[in-house]
Design a protein around this motif. Structure first.
Motif, mmCIF file in Angstrom:
data_model
loop_
_atom_site.group_PDB
_atom_site.id
_atom_site.type_symbol
_atom_site.label_atom_id
_atom_site.label_comp_id
_atom_site.label_asym_id
_atom_site.label_seq_id
_atom_site.Cartn_x
_atom_site.Cartn_y
_atom_site.Cartn_z
ATOM 1 N N ASP A 164 0.841 -1.199 0.000
ATOM 2 C CA ASP A 164 0.000 0.000 0.000
ATOM 3 C C ASP A 164 0.877 1.249 0.000
ATOM 4 O OD1 ASP A 164 -1.519 2.283 1.266
ATOM 5 O OD2 ASP A 164 -3.132 0.809 1.060
ATOM 6 N N LEU A 165 0.805 1.993 -1.096
ATOM 7 C CA LEU A 165 1.639 3.183 -1.264
ATOM 8 C C LEU A 165 1.330 4.251 -0.219
ATOM 9 C CD1 LEU A 165 3.815 4.612 -2.915
ATOM 10 C CD2 LEU A 165 2.002 5.464 -4.409
ATOM 11 N N SER A 166 0.052 4.421 0.136
ATOM 12 C CA SER A 166 -0.282 5.454 1.120
ATOM 13 C C SER A 166 0.296 5.102 2.492
ATOM 14 C CB SER A 166 -1.797 5.659 1.203
ATOM 15 O OG SER A 166 -2.445 4.506 1.687
ATOM 16 N N MET A 167 0.261 3.819 2.856
ATOM 17 C CA MET A 167 0.857 3.398 4.136
ATOM 18 C C MET A 167 2.360 3.614 4.125
ATOM 19 S SD MET A 167 -1.035 -0.179 4.905
ATOM 20 C CE MET A 167 -2.609 -0.288 5.710
ATOM 21 N N LEU A 168 2.985 3.279 3.011
ATOM 22 C CA LEU A 168 4.431 3.481 2.898
ATOM 23 C C LEU A 168 4.763 4.976 2.960
ATOM 24 C CD1 LEU A 168 5.144 0.861 0.107
ATOM 25 C CD2 LEU A 168 5.856 0.715 2.509
ATOM 26 N N GLY A 169 3.913 5.786 2.354
ATOM 27 C CA GLY A 169 4.112 7.232 2.416
ATOM 28 C C GLY A 169 3.970 7.770 3.832
ATOM 29 N N MET A 170 3.018 7.219 4.591
ATOM 30 C CA MET A 170 2.858 7.632 5.993
ATOM 31 C C MET A 170 4.101 7.263 6.796
ATOM 32 S SD MET A 170 0.006 9.222 6.490
ATOM 33 C CE MET A 170 -0.238 9.097 8.241
ATOM 34 N N HIS A 171 4.675 6.109 6.505
ATOM 35 C CA HIS A 171 5.898 5.709 7.195
ATOM 36 C C HIS A 171 7.033 6.682 6.870
ATOM 37 C CE1 HIS A 171 9.033 3.317 8.969
ATOM 38 N NE2 HIS A 171 9.684 3.327 7.827
#
Length: 176
Positions: A141-148
């Motif tokens: 999930d790109l959005s989760m990776l971005g949040m990280h």
């Protein structure tokens, strides 16, 4: 227009409340909450979060039970209520276990990382953030990776240490 969104979300919620349809009410609670996502609306957001939690108990939606808890976490952070934040984190763990929800577990780990950073336990913050990043990588999930990546950048800023920023953060930002 903000005033139109306010009026429409208020009216939609009133209509949904009268239907007895849990899913419709939960969706309109979410819409209303979105319109009120600013610090001054904390009292109404608190009522909406509590209502979402109540609706989430009977909702068939996989995200239903999460919304209210996540909003409660935001409110606890806004008010500086660490004990309330801790309770919400425990409740997210229960949702993760009861519903086999990897999303709930990701949010739980993310909030544990935030909490650790707030009290200055940066090693624990990194550890919990790494756990949420493993979930994000596993499901892609790109959005989760971005949040990280965003969390790591903020940690770097707080600590004054650019080494906190993962090498992939720029790539993730460009993809987003």
């Amino acid at each position: 227009l903000p005033s139109e969104a306010d009026s429409l979300s208020r009216r939609a919620l009133a209509l949904a409340e009268g239907t007895g349809d849990v899913e419709a009410e939960l969706e309109t609670v979410a819409a209303r909450h979105f319109v009120l996502s600013h610090p001054m609306a904390i009292d109404e957001r608190t009522r909406l979060a509590d209502r979402a939690v109540a609706l989430g108990r009977t909702s068939g939606s996989p995200i239903g039970p999460l919304w209210g808890r996540l909003w409660q976490a935001d409110i606890a952070l806004q008010r500086g209520q660490m004990d309330r934040l801790d309770a919400v984190i425990v409740q997210l763990g229960a949702i993760a276990a009861e519903r086999s929800s990897i999303l709930a577990d990701w949010h739980r780990l993310r909030l544990l990382a935030v909490r650790a950073a707030l009290v200055g336990d940066f090693a624990e913050a990194r550890n919990r953030a790494a756990g949420s990043a493993r979930i994000a990588h596993r499901i892609g999930d790109l959005s989760m990776l971005g949040m990280h990546a965003a969390f790591c950048v903020q940690l770097a800023m707080v600590r004054g240490d650019a080494q906190e920023i993962p090498p992939a953060a720029l790539d993730l930002t460009e993809q987003a």
